[in-house]
Scaffold this motif. Structure first.
Motif, PDB file in Angstrom:
ATOM      1  N   PHE A  77       7.267  -9.057  -6.392  1.00  0.00           N
ATOM      2  CA  PHE A  77       8.781  -8.902  -6.410  1.00  0.00           C
ATOM      3  C   PHE A  77       8.856  -8.289  -7.735  1.00  0.00           C
ATOM      4  O   PHE A  77       8.142  -8.561  -9.033  1.00  0.00           O
ATOM      5  CB  PHE A  77       9.184 -10.233  -6.390  1.00  0.00           C
ATOM      6  CG  PHE A  77       9.358 -10.679  -4.862  1.00  0.00           C
ATOM      7  CD1 PHE A  77      10.372 -10.330  -4.250  1.00  0.00           C
ATOM      8  CD2 PHE A  77       8.301 -11.482  -4.433  1.00  0.00           C
ATOM      9  CE1 PHE A  77      10.464 -10.761  -2.984  1.00  0.00           C
ATOM     10  CE2 PHE A  77       8.241 -11.833  -2.996  1.00  0.00           C
ATOM     11  CZ  PHE A  77       9.210 -11.545  -2.233  1.00  0.00           C
ATOM     12  N   LEU A  78       9.925  -7.500  -8.094  1.00  0.00           N
ATOM     13  CA  LEU A  78      10.287  -6.949  -9.281  1.00  0.00           C
ATOM     14  C   LEU A  78      11.719  -7.327  -9.499  1.00  0.00           C
ATOM     15  O   LEU A  78      12.584  -7.189  -8.618  1.00  0.00           O
ATOM     16  CB  LEU A  78      10.070  -5.309  -9.177  1.00  0.00           C
ATOM     17  CG  LEU A  78       8.779  -4.674  -8.726  1.00  0.00           C
ATOM     18  CD1 LEU A  78       9.002  -3.142  -8.094  1.00  0.00           C
ATOM     19  CD2 LEU A  78       7.822  -4.913  -9.855  1.00  0.00           C
ATOM     20  N   ASP A  79      12.002  -7.099 -11.018  1.00  0.00           N
ATOM     21  CA  ASP A  79      13.266  -7.631 -11.356  1.00  0.00           C
ATOM     22  C   ASP A  79      14.294  -6.255 -11.259  1.00  0.00           C
ATOM     23  O   ASP A  79      13.795  -5.132 -11.054  1.00  0.00           O
ATOM     24  CB  ASP A  79      13.493  -8.375 -12.738  1.00  0.00           C
ATOM     25  CG  ASP A  79      13.068  -7.704 -13.885  1.00  0.00           C
ATOM     26  OD1 ASP A  79      12.766  -6.206 -13.802  1.00  0.00           O
ATOM     27  OD2 ASP A  79      12.971  -8.193 -14.876  1.00  0.00           O
ATOM     28  N   ILE A 123       1.999 -13.738   7.837  1.00  0.00           N
ATOM     29  CA  ILE A 123       1.454 -14.947   7.129  1.00  0.00           C
ATOM     30  C   ILE A 123       0.658 -14.624   5.957  1.00  0.00           C
ATOM     31  O   ILE A 123       0.944 -15.216   4.786  1.00  0.00           O
ATOM     32  CB  ILE A 123       0.746 -15.914   8.068  1.00  0.00           C
ATOM     33  CG1 ILE A 123       1.774 -16.623   9.315  1.00  0.00           C
ATOM     34  CG2 ILE A 123      -0.003 -17.047   7.470  1.00  0.00           C
ATOM     35  CD1 ILE A 123       1.075 -16.848  10.395  1.00  0.00           C
ATOM     36  N   LEU A 124      -0.276 -13.708   6.094  1.00  0.00           N
ATOM     37  CA  LEU A 124      -0.978 -13.161   5.105  1.00  0.00           C
ATOM     38  C   LEU A 124       0.119 -12.476   3.782  1.00  0.00           C
ATOM     39  O   LEU A 124      -0.325 -12.753   2.864  1.00  0.00           O
ATOM     40  CB  LEU A 124      -1.714 -12.047   5.599  1.00  0.00           C
ATOM     41  CG  LEU A 124      -2.861 -11.425   4.309  1.00  0.00           C
ATOM     42  CD1 LEU A 124      -3.473 -12.413   3.694  1.00  0.00           C
ATOM     43  CD2 LEU A 124      -3.684 -10.570   5.049  1.00  0.00           C
ATOM     44  N   GLU A 125       0.887 -11.772   4.281  1.00  0.00           N
ATOM     45  CA  GLU A 125       1.818 -11.286   3.321  1.00  0.00           C
ATOM     46  C   GLU A 125       2.635 -12.301   2.511  1.00  0.00           C
ATOM     47  O   GLU A 125       2.716 -12.081   1.370  1.00  0.00           O
ATOM     48  CB  GLU A 125       2.812 -10.125   4.017  1.00  0.00           C
ATOM     49  CG  GLU A 125       3.625  -9.163   2.964  1.00  0.00           C
ATOM     50  CD  GLU A 125       4.404  -8.098   3.589  1.00  0.00           C
ATOM     51  OE1 GLU A 125       5.140  -7.262   2.780  1.00  0.00           O
ATOM     52  OE2 GLU A 125       4.410  -7.801   4.690  1.00  0.00           O
ATOM     53  N   ALA A 126       3.128 -13.114   3.434  1.00  0.00           N
ATOM     54  CA  ALA A 126       4.012 -14.052   2.586  1.00  0.00           C
ATOM     55  C   ALA A 126       3.191 -14.931   1.704  1.00  0.00           C
ATOM     56  O   ALA A 126       3.534 -15.260   0.494  1.00  0.00           O
ATOM     57  CB  ALA A 126       4.606 -15.320   3.769  1.00  0.00           C
ATOM     58  N   LYS A 127       2.033 -15.354   2.103  1.00  0.00           N
ATOM     59  CA  LYS A 127       1.057 -16.304   1.259  1.00  0.00           C
ATOM     60  C   LYS A 127       0.671 -15.391  -0.006  1.00  0.00           C
ATOM     61  O   LYS A 127       0.712 -15.806  -1.130  1.00  0.00           O
ATOM     62  CB  LYS A 127      -0.169 -16.537   2.008  1.00  0.00           C
ATOM     63  CG  LYS A 127      -1.281 -17.144   1.114  1.00  0.00           C
ATOM     64  CD  LYS A 127      -2.751 -17.176   1.973  1.00  0.00           C
ATOM     65  CE  LYS A 127      -3.915 -17.609   1.153  1.00  0.00           C
ATOM     66  NZ  LYS A 127      -4.029 -16.546  -0.039  1.00  0.00           N
ATOM     67  N   THR A 128       0.485 -14.105   0.209  1.00  0.00           N
ATOM     68  CA  THR A 128      -0.180 -13.429  -0.926  1.00  0.00           C
ATOM     69  C   THR A 128       0.976 -12.892  -1.920  1.00  0.00           C
ATOM     70  O   THR A 128       0.878 -12.811  -3.153  1.00  0.00           O
ATOM     71  CB  THR A 128      -0.661 -11.850  -0.432  1.00  0.00           C
ATOM     72  OG1 THR A 128      -1.808 -12.219   0.496  1.00  0.00           O
ATOM     73  CG2 THR A 128      -1.241 -10.814  -1.425  1.00  0.00           C
ATOM     74  N   ALA A 129       2.196 -13.029  -1.373  1.00  0.00           N
ATOM     75  CA  ALA A 129       3.432 -12.515  -2.282  1.00  0.00           C
ATOM     76  C   ALA A 129       4.039 -13.780  -3.084  1.00  0.00           C
ATOM     77  O   ALA A 129       4.845 -13.893  -3.804  1.00  0.00           O
ATOM     78  CB  ALA A 129       4.554 -11.535  -1.412  1.00  0.00           C
ATOM     79  N   VAL A 159       7.582  -7.039 -13.165  1.00  0.00           N
ATOM     80  CA  VAL A 159       6.904  -7.735 -12.244  1.00  0.00           C
ATOM     81  C   VAL A 159       7.689  -9.220 -12.515  1.00  0.00           C
ATOM     82  O   VAL A 159       7.286  -9.644 -13.757  1.00  0.00           O
ATOM     83  CB  VAL A 159       5.311  -7.815 -12.330  1.00  0.00           C
ATOM     84  CG1 VAL A 159       4.889  -9.029 -11.302  1.00  0.00           C
ATOM     85  CG2 VAL A 159       4.952  -6.311 -11.870  1.00  0.00           C
ATOM     86  N   VAL A 160       7.983 -10.018 -11.500  1.00  0.00           N
ATOM     87  CA  VAL A 160       8.459 -11.361 -11.698  1.00  0.00           C
ATOM     88  C   VAL A 160       7.207 -12.289 -11.445  1.00  0.00           C
ATOM     89  O   VAL A 160       6.437 -12.085 -10.603  1.00  0.00           O
ATOM     90  CB  VAL A 160       9.552 -11.876 -10.682  1.00  0.00           C
ATOM     91  CG1 VAL A 160       9.972 -13.045 -10.577  1.00  0.00           C
ATOM     92  CG2 VAL A 160      10.470 -10.425 -10.771  1.00  0.00           C
ATOM     93  N   ASP A 161       6.864 -13.186 -12.604  1.00  0.00           N
ATOM     94  CA  ASP A 161       5.770 -14.116 -12.385  1.00  0.00           C
ATOM     95  C   ASP A 161       6.217 -15.288 -11.758  1.00  0.00           C
ATOM     96  O   ASP A 161       5.140 -15.821 -11.030  1.00  0.00           O
ATOM     97  CB  ASP A 161       5.225 -14.242 -13.651  1.00  0.00           C
ATOM     98  CG  ASP A 161       5.972 -14.871 -14.831  1.00  0.00           C
ATOM     99  OD1 ASP A 161       7.381 -15.134 -14.590  1.00  0.00           O
ATOM    100  OD2 ASP A 161       5.794 -15.324 -15.771  1.00  0.00           O
ATOM    101  N   LYS A 162       7.326 -15.830 -11.754  1.00  0.00           N
ATOM    102  CA  LYS A 162       7.608 -16.979 -11.114  1.00  0.00           C
ATOM    103  C   LYS A 162       8.383 -16.930  -9.891  1.00  0.00           C
ATOM    104  O   LYS A 162       9.690 -16.683  -9.771  1.00  0.00           O
ATOM    105  CB  LYS A 162       8.097 -18.253 -11.750  1.00  0.00           C
ATOM    106  CG  LYS A 162       7.345 -18.369 -13.172  1.00  0.00           C
ATOM    107  CD  LYS A 162       7.979 -19.692 -13.751  1.00  0.00           C
ATOM    108  CE  LYS A 162       6.863 -19.768 -15.055  1.00  0.00           C
ATOM    109  NZ  LYS A 162       7.135 -21.150 -15.577  1.00  0.00           N
ATOM    110  N   ALA A 207      10.402 -15.543  -3.368  1.00  0.00           N
ATOM    111  CA  ALA A 207       9.661 -15.080  -2.295  1.00  0.00           C
ATOM    112  C   ALA A 207      10.025 -15.975  -1.029  1.00  0.00           C
ATOM    113  O   ALA A 207       9.808 -15.557   0.126  1.00  0.00           O
ATOM    114  CB  ALA A 207       8.224 -15.414  -2.498  1.00  0.00           C
ATOM    115  N   THR A 208      10.326 -17.220  -1.187  1.00  0.00           N
ATOM    116  CA  THR A 208      10.748 -18.070   0.058  1.00  0.00           C
ATOM    117  C   THR A 208      11.977 -17.714   0.606  1.00  0.00           C
ATOM    118  O   THR A 208      12.003 -17.434   1.866  1.00  0.00           O
ATOM    119  CB  THR A 208      10.775 -19.564  -0.687  1.00  0.00           C
ATOM    120  OG1 THR A 208       9.517 -20.082  -1.124  1.00  0.00           O
ATOM    121  CG2 THR A 208      11.276 -20.584   0.529  1.00  0.00           C
TER     122      THR A 208
END
Length: 188
Positions: free
Chosen positions: A23-25, A59-65, A30-33, A38-39
Protein backbone atom coordinates in the motif's frame (compact mmCIF):
# COMPACT_ATOMS: atom_id res chain seq x y z
CA UNK A 1 3.10 5.55 -12.10
CA UNK A 2 -0.44 6.53 -12.99
CA UNK A 3 -2.70 6.87 -9.94
CA UNK A 4 -5.85 6.49 -12.03
CA UNK A 5 -4.99 2.93 -13.04
CA UNK A 6 -4.15 1.67 -9.55
CA UNK A 7 -6.69 0.15 -7.18
CA UNK A 8 -7.27 2.51 -4.28
CA UNK A 9 -9.17 2.91 -1.05
CA UNK A 10 -10.06 5.93 1.04
CA UNK A 11 -9.44 5.55 4.77
CA UNK A 12 -9.88 8.35 7.29
CA UNK A 13 -9.95 10.98 4.53
CA UNK A 14 -6.76 9.77 2.85
CA UNK A 15 -6.36 7.83 -0.38
CA UNK A 16 -4.13 4.76 -0.44
CA UNK A 17 -3.07 2.88 -3.54
CA UNK A 18 -2.43 -0.83 -3.85
CA UNK A 19 0.34 -2.10 -6.11
CA UNK A 20 2.24 -5.40 -6.16
CA UNK A 21 1.24 -6.40 -2.63
CA UNK A 22 1.99 -3.07 -0.94
CA UNK A 23 0.00 0.00 0.00
CA UNK A 24 1.23 3.46 -0.96
CA UNK A 25 0.08 6.83 0.33
CA UNK A 26 -0.85 9.78 -1.90
CA UNK A 27 2.85 10.60 -2.37
CA UNK A 28 3.63 6.99 -3.34
CA UNK A 29 5.47 6.33 -0.09
CA UNK A 30 5.12 2.78 1.22
CA UNK A 31 2.72 2.63 4.18
CA UNK A 32 4.22 0.63 7.02
CA UNK A 33 1.19 0.21 9.31
CA UNK A 34 -1.32 -1.32 6.94
CA UNK A 35 -3.63 -3.52 9.04
CA UNK A 36 -6.61 -1.17 8.90
CA UNK A 37 -6.01 -0.17 5.28
CA UNK A 38 -5.42 -3.73 4.09
CA UNK A 39 -8.41 -5.02 6.01
CA UNK A 40 -10.76 -2.45 4.50
CA UNK A 41 -9.25 -2.94 1.06
CA UNK A 42 -9.52 -6.73 0.96
CA UNK A 43 -12.96 -6.85 2.57
CA UNK A 44 -14.23 -5.13 -0.60
CA UNK A 45 -13.85 -8.42 -2.49
CA UNK A 46 -16.49 -11.14 -2.57
CA UNK A 47 -14.23 -14.11 -1.90
CA UNK A 48 -17.22 -16.43 -1.40
CA UNK A 49 -17.86 -16.39 -5.14
CA UNK A 50 -14.28 -17.17 -6.12
CA UNK A 51 -13.09 -20.45 -7.55
CA UNK A 52 -10.82 -22.58 -5.38
CA UNK A 53 -7.67 -21.26 -7.12
CA UNK A 54 -8.87 -17.65 -7.00
CA UNK A 55 -9.63 -18.02 -3.31
CA UNK A 56 -6.20 -19.51 -2.65
CA UNK A 57 -4.54 -16.61 -4.49
CA UNK A 58 -6.73 -14.09 -2.65
CA UNK A 59 -5.85 -15.53 0.78
CA UNK A 60 -2.15 -15.49 -0.06
CA UNK A 61 -2.31 -11.92 -1.34
CA UNK A 62 -4.33 -10.64 1.62
CA UNK A 63 -1.96 -12.30 4.09
CA UNK A 64 1.14 -11.02 2.30
CA UNK A 65 -0.19 -7.46 2.04
CA UNK A 66 -1.14 -7.25 5.73
CA UNK A 67 -4.85 -8.02 5.51
CA UNK A 68 -4.55 -10.69 8.17
CA UNK A 69 -8.13 -10.50 9.43
CA UNK A 70 -9.51 -10.89 5.91
CA UNK A 71 -7.07 -13.73 5.22
CA UNK A 72 -8.26 -15.49 8.37
CA UNK A 73 -11.92 -15.15 7.46
CA UNK A 74 -11.39 -16.16 3.82
CA UNK A 75 -9.14 -19.09 4.78
CA UNK A 76 -11.68 -20.38 7.28
CA UNK A 77 -14.40 -20.13 4.62
CA UNK A 78 -12.13 -21.83 2.07
CA UNK A 79 -11.13 -24.63 4.41
CA UNK A 80 -14.76 -25.33 5.22
CA UNK A 81 -15.53 -25.46 1.49
CA UNK A 82 -12.36 -26.96 -0.04
CA UNK A 83 -10.42 -28.30 2.94
CA UNK A 84 -10.48 -31.89 1.74
CA UNK A 85 -8.79 -30.95 -1.53
CA UNK A 86 -5.12 -31.99 -1.48
CA UNK A 87 -4.11 -28.86 -3.39
CA UNK A 88 -5.95 -26.51 -1.00
CA UNK A 89 -6.20 -27.61 2.63
CA UNK A 90 -2.56 -28.48 3.34
CA UNK A 91 -1.44 -25.14 1.87
CA UNK A 92 -4.13 -22.81 3.19
CA UNK A 93 -4.08 -24.06 6.79
CA UNK A 94 -0.49 -22.83 7.38
CA UNK A 95 -1.46 -19.46 5.84
CA UNK A 96 -4.44 -19.26 8.19
CA UNK A 97 -2.21 -20.07 11.16
CA UNK A 98 0.39 -17.52 10.07
CA UNK A 99 -2.28 -14.85 9.64
CA UNK A 100 -3.55 -15.55 13.16
CA UNK A 101 -0.03 -15.12 14.52
CA UNK A 102 0.50 -11.91 12.56
CA UNK A 103 -2.79 -10.62 13.99
CA UNK A 104 -1.44 -11.39 17.50
CA UNK A 105 -3.72 -14.42 17.98
CA UNK A 106 -1.37 -17.41 18.37
CA UNK A 107 -3.89 -19.34 20.46
CA UNK A 108 -6.33 -19.17 17.55
CA UNK A 109 -3.64 -20.52 15.21
CA UNK A 110 -3.30 -23.57 17.46
CA UNK A 111 -7.08 -24.03 17.66
CA UNK A 112 -7.40 -23.89 13.88
CA UNK A 113 -4.57 -26.43 13.53
CA UNK A 114 -6.37 -28.83 15.85
CA UNK A 115 -9.77 -28.26 14.27
CA UNK A 116 -8.81 -28.73 10.64
CA UNK A 117 -6.33 -31.56 11.07
CA UNK A 118 -9.05 -33.52 12.86
CA UNK A 119 -11.84 -32.47 10.52
CA UNK A 120 -10.05 -33.33 7.29
CA UNK A 121 -7.25 -35.57 8.48
CA UNK A 122 -4.92 -33.23 6.58
CA UNK A 123 -1.45 -34.44 5.86
CA UNK A 124 0.77 -32.10 7.81
CA UNK A 125 3.64 -30.53 5.91
CA UNK A 126 6.69 -28.50 6.82
CA UNK A 127 4.81 -25.17 6.56
CA UNK A 128 2.15 -26.50 8.95
CA UNK A 129 4.71 -27.69 11.50
CA UNK A 130 6.68 -24.44 11.20
CA UNK A 131 3.57 -22.31 11.77
CA UNK A 132 2.57 -24.47 14.71
CA UNK A 133 6.07 -24.27 16.22
CA UNK A 134 6.00 -20.49 15.89
CA UNK A 135 2.55 -20.28 17.51
CA UNK A 136 3.75 -22.36 20.45
CA UNK A 137 6.79 -20.06 20.75
CA UNK A 138 4.41 -17.10 20.87
CA UNK A 139 2.60 -18.55 23.87
CA UNK A 140 5.89 -19.62 25.51
CA UNK A 141 5.19 -23.37 25.19
CA UNK A 142 8.77 -24.02 24.13
CA UNK A 143 8.80 -27.81 24.51
CA UNK A 144 5.88 -28.11 22.07
CA UNK A 145 7.50 -25.53 19.79
CA UNK A 146 10.70 -27.60 19.65
CA UNK A 147 8.71 -30.75 18.94
CA UNK A 148 7.02 -29.20 15.88
CA UNK A 149 10.16 -27.38 14.72
CA UNK A 150 11.95 -30.74 14.73
CA UNK A 151 9.18 -32.31 12.63
CA UNK A 152 9.42 -29.47 10.11
CA UNK A 153 13.21 -29.74 10.12
CA UNK A 154 13.10 -33.47 9.34
CA UNK A 155 10.78 -32.88 6.37
CA UNK A 156 12.91 -30.04 5.05
CA UNK A 157 16.15 -31.95 5.62
CA UNK A 158 14.75 -34.78 3.53
CA UNK A 159 13.91 -32.30 0.77
CA UNK A 160 17.35 -30.73 1.00
CA UNK A 161 16.52 -27.18 2.07
CA UNK A 162 15.74 -25.03 5.10
CA UNK A 163 12.98 -22.46 4.69
CA UNK A 164 13.47 -18.92 5.96
CA UNK A 165 10.45 -19.33 8.24
CA UNK A 166 11.77 -22.49 9.89
CA UNK A 167 15.24 -21.00 10.18
CA UNK A 168 13.74 -18.05 12.08
CA UNK A 169 11.83 -20.35 14.44
CA UNK A 170 14.95 -22.43 15.11
CA UNK A 171 17.00 -19.29 15.80
CA UNK A 172 14.26 -18.03 18.11
CA UNK A 173 14.29 -21.30 20.05
CA UNK A 174 18.10 -21.28 20.28
CA UNK A 175 18.03 -17.71 21.62
CA UNK A 176 15.45 -18.71 24.22
CA UNK A 177 17.57 -21.70 25.27
CA UNK A 178 20.64 -19.47 25.48
CA UNK A 179 18.81 -16.88 27.61
CA UNK A 180 17.45 -19.58 29.94
CA UNK A 181 20.91 -21.12 30.35
CA UNK A 182 22.43 -17.71 31.11
CA UNK A 183 19.76 -17.10 33.76
CA UNK A 184 20.54 -20.46 35.36
CA UNK A 185 24.26 -19.65 35.40
CA UNK A 186 23.60 -16.25 37.01
CA UNK A 187 21.50 -17.87 39.72
CA UNK A 188 24.21 -20.40 40.58
Amino acid sequence: MDKENLPSINVDGKTYYYRNGIFLDEDFVVVDKVLKIATLYFFQFDYKNMSMQELYDFILEAKTAGGHLVAIEAAEYGLDKYGEQDDFGPYVLPMLMSSCRLAKMPEEAIKYAEKYTKQFNLIANNAFYTSLAAAYCDIKAYAKAKQYANKAFMIEKEKGYLSVELDLVIKRLKNIDKAQNERKENIN
